[in-house]
Design a protein around this motif. Structure first.
Motif, PDB file in Angstrom:
ATOM      1  N   UNK A 130       9.067   9.289  -5.643  1.00 19.41           N
ATOM      2  CA  UNK A 130      10.109   8.377  -5.167  1.00 19.41           C
ATOM      3  C   UNK A 130       9.512   7.071  -4.671  1.00 19.41           C
ATOM      4  N   UNK A 131       8.325   7.193  -4.079  1.00 22.57           N
ATOM      5  CA  UNK A 131       7.684   5.985  -3.567  1.00 22.57           C
ATOM      6  C   UNK A 131       7.355   5.027  -4.700  1.00 22.57           C
ATOM      7  N   UNK A 132       6.781   5.534  -5.773  1.00 23.48           N
ATOM      8  CA  UNK A 132       6.383   4.684  -6.898  1.00 23.48           C
ATOM      9  C   UNK A 132       7.568   4.213  -7.726  1.00 23.48           C
ATOM     10  N   UNK A 133       8.721   4.856  -7.580  1.00 22.83           N
ATOM     11  CA  UNK A 133       9.907   4.440  -8.334  1.00 22.83           C
ATOM     12  C   UNK A 133      10.728   3.388  -7.599  1.00 22.83           C
ATOM     13  N   UNK A 134      10.302   3.049  -6.386  1.00 26.55           N
ATOM     14  CA  UNK A 134      11.036   2.040  -5.622  1.00 26.55           C
ATOM     15  C   UNK A 134      10.779   0.645  -6.192  1.00 26.55           C
ATOM     16  N   UNK A 135      11.555  -0.322  -5.732  1.00 23.05           N
ATOM     17  CA  UNK A 135      11.485  -1.694  -6.275  1.00 23.05           C
ATOM     18  C   UNK A 135      10.125  -2.336  -6.038  1.00 23.05           C
ATOM     19  N   UNK A 136       9.404  -1.877  -5.012  1.00 27.48           N
ATOM     20  CA  UNK A 136       8.106  -2.490  -4.710  1.00 27.48           C
ATOM     21  C   UNK A 136       7.083  -2.251  -5.813  1.00 27.48           C
ATOM     22  N   UNK A 137       7.272  -1.185  -6.554  1.00 23.21           N
ATOM     23  CA  UNK A 137       6.236  -0.791  -7.518  1.00 23.21           C
ATOM     24  C   UNK A 137       6.732  -0.823  -8.960  1.00 23.21           C
ATOM     25  N   UNK A 138       7.765  -1.664  -9.201  1.00 25.57           N
ATOM     26  CA  UNK A 138       8.288  -1.738 -10.565  1.00 25.57           C
ATOM     27  C   UNK A 138       7.272  -2.306 -11.539  1.00 25.57           C
ATOM     28  N   UNK A 139       6.418  -3.194 -11.046  1.00 26.56           N
ATOM     29  CA  UNK A 139       5.426  -3.825 -11.934  1.00 26.56           C
ATOM     30  C   UNK A 139       4.104  -3.037 -11.982  1.00 26.56           C
ATOM     31  N   UNK A 140       4.079  -1.901 -11.306  1.00 25.80           N
ATOM     32  CA  UNK A 140       2.828  -1.135 -11.249  1.00 25.80           C
ATOM     33  C   UNK A 140       2.498  -0.516 -12.598  1.00 25.80           C
ATOM     34  N   UNK A 141       1.222  -0.527 -12.933  1.00 28.77           N
ATOM     35  CA  UNK A 141       0.738   0.084 -14.164  1.00 28.77           C
ATOM     36  C   UNK A 141       0.336   1.538 -13.908  1.00 28.77           C
ATOM     37  N   UNK A 180       0.862  -1.201   0.000  1.00 26.70           N
ATOM     38  CA  UNK A 180       0.000   0.000   0.000  1.00 26.70           C
ATOM     39  C   UNK A 180       0.893   1.244   0.000  1.00 26.70           C
ATOM     40  N   UNK A 181       0.867   2.051  -1.081  1.00 32.39           N
ATOM     41  CA  UNK A 181       1.710   3.250  -1.152  1.00 32.39           C
ATOM     42  C   UNK A 181       1.127   4.397  -0.306  1.00 32.39           C
ATOM     43  N   UNK A 182       1.735   4.666   0.817  1.00 33.40           N
ATOM     44  CA  UNK A 182       1.186   5.621   1.781  1.00 33.40           C
ATOM     45  C   UNK A 182       1.160   7.038   1.216  1.00 33.40           C
ATOM     46  N   UNK A 183       2.307   7.540   0.751  1.00 33.85           N
ATOM     47  CA  UNK A 183       2.367   8.923   0.275  1.00 33.85           C
ATOM     48  C   UNK A 183       1.510   9.128  -0.972  1.00 33.85           C
ATOM     49  N   UNK A 184       1.502   8.102  -1.836  1.00 30.89           N
ATOM     50  CA  UNK A 184       0.691   8.208  -3.060  1.00 30.89           C
ATOM     51  C   UNK A 184      -0.786   8.268  -2.699  1.00 30.89           C
ATOM     52  N   UNK A 185      -1.249   7.410  -1.804  1.00 30.03           N
ATOM     53  CA  UNK A 185      -2.656   7.395  -1.402  1.00 30.03           C
ATOM     54  C   UNK A 185      -3.050   8.696  -0.702  1.00 30.03           C
ATOM     55  N   UNK A 186      -2.163   9.204   0.125  1.00 31.54           N
ATOM     56  CA  UNK A 186      -2.449  10.424   0.870  1.00 31.54           C
ATOM     57  C   UNK A 186      -2.697  11.614  -0.060  1.00 31.54           C
ATOM     58  N   UNK A 187      -1.936  11.683  -1.150  1.00 41.58           N
ATOM     59  CA  UNK A 187      -2.087  12.788  -2.103  1.00 41.58           C
ATOM     60  C   UNK A 187      -3.198  12.529  -3.105  1.00 41.58           C
ATOM     61  N   UNK A 244       3.518   1.447   8.304  1.00 42.63           N
ATOM     62  CA  UNK A 244       4.725   1.986   7.682  1.00 42.63           C
ATOM     63  C   UNK A 244       5.725   0.884   7.301  1.00 42.63           C
ATOM     64  N   UNK A 245       5.175  -0.295   7.039  1.00 45.09           N
ATOM     65  CA  UNK A 245       6.065  -1.421   6.654  1.00 45.09           C
ATOM     66  C   UNK A 245       6.723  -1.154   5.305  1.00 45.09           C
ATOM     67  N   UNK A 246       5.917  -0.551   4.387  1.00 43.13           N
ATOM     68  CA  UNK A 246       6.453  -0.345   3.046  1.00 43.13           C
ATOM     69  C   UNK A 246       6.727   1.134   2.785  1.00 43.13           C
ATOM     70  N   UNK A 247       6.895   1.892   3.839  1.00 46.21           N
ATOM     71  CA  UNK A 247       7.194   3.317   3.706  1.00 46.21           C
ATOM     72  C   UNK A 247       8.690   3.469   3.455  1.00 46.21           C
ATOM     73  N   UNK A 248       9.076   3.656   2.197  1.00 46.16           N
ATOM     74  CA  UNK A 248      10.492   3.734   1.842  1.00 46.16           C
ATOM     75  C   UNK A 248      10.921   5.141   1.484  1.00 46.16           C
ATOM     76  N   UNK A 249      10.010   5.931   0.945  1.00 46.94           N
ATOM     77  CA  UNK A 249      10.348   7.288   0.530  1.00 46.94           C
ATOM     78  C   UNK A 249       9.300   8.258   1.068  1.00 46.94           C
TER      79      UNK A 249
END
Length: 632
Positions: free
Chosen positions: A186-197, A142-149, A176-181
């Motif tokens: 930056x959050x969406x560019x991390x390795x967790x979201x490489x396959x994201x459309x 779950x992308x925290x910063x992306x969802x918040x905005x 905040x388990x997946x809170x990296x940026x």
């Protein structure tokens, strides 16, 4: 395009199109955004326990965190419950979601909230039922910063959110388990979201949001749950509290307030007078209404991005208290779309404020000593990018100074003293025909007209009395000129042979006044003069006519009554004379002793003389015949 429509639904006022005025101006929209990833499932009970306490009781009172978030007000505020997460596989369990999609329609799940009258226990039951659904907490991240905005761009797609609000808060719950940026890019560019459309598409949605809205947040707006039983919290997130909580992934709360981009410049849209004068208007014999001497017009300038929605008004008295005291909780609210007195122009709208406010708000009893000091008003605006959904933003409270208009005075004159037209004098002048009230100006004119009427009446009365006096004097003290004439009217001849008991009346002399006044005085001069006069009868001795009279008596004269009530004749009498007064002449045959050389063909002549005043007299000759059957 979504972002422009999303702007409309920001800040939170509980006025669904049928709500009351108070709700419309004070409501808040709480968007509870919950991380739907698998690792949050272990915090289900903690959320059920702590979240109702945060919304209904707040956490800032004792613990110094979360002070920005207000407490929930039943029937006024709105709650939206939203889950966010990304699935590896498409799912239809709670809603249709595409795999590896961060688009708002796939990232967010809006739980329907039908109840606006939550109590703390009801909300806990609702939350428990929702969190225990089998489809919850299935996402792998779950992308925290992306969802918040991005959450704001999702608002306009929710049909249940057809309301306006004054404030909007997002309360995000995660571990905040997946809170990296710390930014969506930056959050969406991390390795967790490489396959994201659709990452670039989402970033394009977020970019104008970040530019358009002020995302207000402080260090105290991020806090971590330490003990769910006692609802104890720690300032900061997981990393800030590792020294206390260790390497665990605790339940963390993030508060974000979305401010309107137009808030700072709202005051520049208003043009208003700095001061207004109020004067009393009598509306009955006991009450006054305060009205402006000249109408105070507040101009709201036109804007393409904002539409004027309503104005809230309060009055402050000279003691700094809300006026009137019995309505201290009452606000006057003017809706611009229903304003009958507003003047729409190409540059904005003009509001004659005192024509629109409720009259009872400025109605006071005549004996009241309270004076108004100022008028406070606040204007609310709608965003103009949507018809049914709009964000309400408000100006700061604006102040217009209120002063009393000068009290009218009425100058003194020769009859009436000076008068100050105070409130009591004003209501004294009110009459039932003053259906629109009585102003000082009209009351002053009425008093002055009344004074003029009485002054004129007094003058007219004086003139009438003067004229009557003159007439009275003319009638009773001015008389006809006294120019008398005497007219003799003989009766029958005297028979010497007859011896009547009383003297015989020879005739009468009538006094006629021939004096006249010129017209029109002759119409009112009706009084004839009266004079004390001496009336004398002059004639030769009767012995010259052959009539011998007993010694010491008078045979020809005026009748005079004696003490024995018998008549005797005298030659002089005194009496009042006037117009048409008659004087009788008598002859007494009983006093004749003998007749010698009497000629009955020879009339006896006499003169009647009337003397009055200072040497004024009139004389008239009279004559009469005396007959006898004896031959002499």
């Amino acid at each position: 395009m979504r972002i422009f429509i999303a702007i409309i639904l920001l800040t939170i006022t509980t006025i669904s199109l049928a709500n009351t005025e108070t709700e419309a101006s004070e409501s808040t929209h709480f968007i509870i955004l919950i991380d739907d990833s698998k690792t949050l499932k272990t915090h289900t009970n903690r959320m059920i326990q702590s979240l109702p306490a945060i919304l209904f009781d707040g956490v800032h009172k004792k613990q110094g965190v979360g002070s920005r978030l207000p407490t929930y007000k039943p029937k006024i505020d709105y709650i939206s419950l939203v889950f966010f997460g990304i699935n590896k596989k498409s799912s239809k369990q709670c809603q249709a979601q595409h795999s590896f999609s961060v688009l708002p329609e796939d990232l967010f799940y809006w739980q329907k909230v039908a109840n606006r009258n939550f109590t703390k226990s009801r909300f806990r039951q609702f939350l428990k039922k929702t969190l225990k659904k089998p489809c919850r907490f299935k996402s792998f991240t779950a992308p925290v910063f992306t969802a918040e905005s991005l959450i704001i761009s999702s608002v306009q797609n929710q049909a249940d959110l057809a309301f306006s609000a004054s404030r909007t808060f997002v309360l995000l719950l995660s571990n905040e388990r997946y809170k990296t940026e710390k930014s969506p890019r930056k959050e969406l560019s991390s390795f967790l979201y490489k396959r994201m459309k659709d990452k670039q598409k989402v970033l394009k949605l977020i970019k104008p949001i970040r530019k358009t809205f002020n995302l207000r947040k402080s260090k105290n707006d991020i806090f971590t749950l330490r003990n769910s039983v006692r609802n104890r919290f720690l300032r900061g997130g997981r990393k800030e509290n590792e020294h206390i909580l260790g390497k665990a992934f605790p339940l963390t709360f993030r508060i974000t307030e979305f401010d309107s981009p137009f808030q700072a410049e709202l005051n520049s849209y208003i043009d208003m007078p700095k001061q207004v004068q109020l004067e009393p208007l009598a509306i009955s014999s006991e009450k006054l209404r305060m009205i402006p001497v000249t109408e105070s017009i507040i101009t709201v300038k036109k804007s393409k991005a904002l539409d004027h929605y309503k104005m809230e008004i309060k009055f402050i008295d000279d003691k700094g208290k809300l006026f009137p005291p019995e309505q201290s909780s009452l606000k006057t609210i003017i809706y611009f779309d229903k304003c009958k007195s507003c003047i729409k122009q190409s540059t904005g709208i003009q509001l004659p404020v005192f024509k629109e406010i409720r009259p009872e708000l400025l109605t006071i009893p005549v004996e009241s000593s309270i004076k108004l000091n100022s008028m406070l008003f606040q204007i609310s605006f709608h965003e103009t990018r949507d018809i049914t959904k709009s964000n309400i933003i408000k100006t700061a409270w604006q102040k217009i100074k209120i002063s009393d208009a000068p009290v009218f005075t009425i100058a003194a004159n020769n009859i009436f003293p000076a008068m100050t037209l105070n409130n009591q004098q004003l209501v004294n002048q009110w009459i039932k025909s003053d259906v629109n009230g009585l102003t000082q100006t009209v009351a002053k004119k009425r008093i002055e007209a009344t004074r003029v009427f009485w002054i004129q009446s007094i003058y007219i009365l004086i003139i009438i009395i003067f004229i009557i006096t003159i007439i009275y004097v003319l009638i009773y003290y001015t008389q006809y000129p006294f120019q008398p004439i005497l007219k003799w009217n003989q009766k029958d001849d005297v028979e010497l042979d007859q011896k009547p008991i009383a003297p015989t009346c020879l005739g009468k002399i009538t006094l006629e006044n021939t004096g006249k006044f010129i017209w029109p005085l002759s119409l009112i001069m009706v009084r004839q003069p009266h004079h004390k006069a001496t009336i004398s009868l002059l004639y030769k001795k009767l012995s010259d006519y052959g009539i011998i009279v007993n010694k010491g008596v008078i045979a020809l004269g005026f009748a005079q009554e004696t003490r024995s009530q018998s008549l005797r004749l005298v030659r002089d009498i005194k009496q009042k004379i006037t117009h048409n007064r008659s004087i009788y002449v008598y002859f007494d045959t009983n006093v004749i002793s003998e007749i010698n050389d009497f000629n009955s063909e020879r009339p006896i002549k006499a003169w009647i003389e009337i003397c009055w005043g200072k040497n004024q007299s009139v004389r008239q000759e009279i004559e009469f015949n005396i007959k006898t059957s004896k031959k002499i």
